[in-house]
Design a protein around this motif. Sequence first.
Motif: not given
Length: 296
Positions: A87-88, A174-181, A185-190, A194-195
Amino acid sequence: MTTSTASTDRTANGPQADGSRATGIAMMLGSALSNQLGAATGALAFPAIGPAGVVAVRQWVAAVVLLAAGRPRVRRFTWSQWWPVLLLALVFATMNLSLYTAVSRVGLGLAVTLEFLGPLTVALAASRHRADLVCALVAGAGVVSLLRPRPTTDYLGLGLGLTAAACWAAYILLNRLIGARLPGTEGPGAAAALSGLLYLPVGAVVFTHHALTARALACATAAGLLSSVVPFLVDMLALRRVPTQFFGVFMSVHPVMAALVGLVVLDQRLPLADWLAIAAVVAANTASALTSARRA
């Protein structure tokens, strides 16, 4: 771009608090200026490759940098980690395209002010205090003024600015959610990677019909560096020197900086009513952040 609030507050209250905060303020101002200069520089390439071409190059630059910084271990991602990342990635793709297209239609200052409603709405929606309701009404009045009908009103451009605002709000949540999971910075990097992949076919179509000149490539690359890479790194360092709430107050400088950069770099002049509306939105955010800091 998240850091420990506790460690930030300790830094802000230490013996070198004044010097550290002054450095943090300089960093935040530099980050805001870099962000808006990047957007203005990207706009210079619109005649050659259009907003979609500029965004494609910007997404590729951001993908390379954030992927290297985050080093996501995607093979270990679970579905509960993957779906917010997906989604991000869509938010990244939509937010920048809607913002840059809005900039091409209604100007940098107005587009960024409308986009700024995203984080302001998130902050106000989480509050139940009367002062924040007043701030919401002031911001709403500013938006109504910005959207007022006039002979040259570009409703598509205004709508795209509001789309960018919705995307920025989703980006925060979404960043809050990803930061908890996910760590670091793995989530924003991925998501950035993808973007960037999503924009490969977009770039192929754009650059098939529009020649990618050296000047356009340089402007679009500069947009990626100035609006993505520099703010990412500088904001992360600034948050180590100032309290998180103080950082939130300084977010207000972005619409003002955008209007000034739009005037100086792109010669985009706003009427007095628009300047007053921008001031209302900025004042609402500043007042909301300051009252929240006093309650904390």
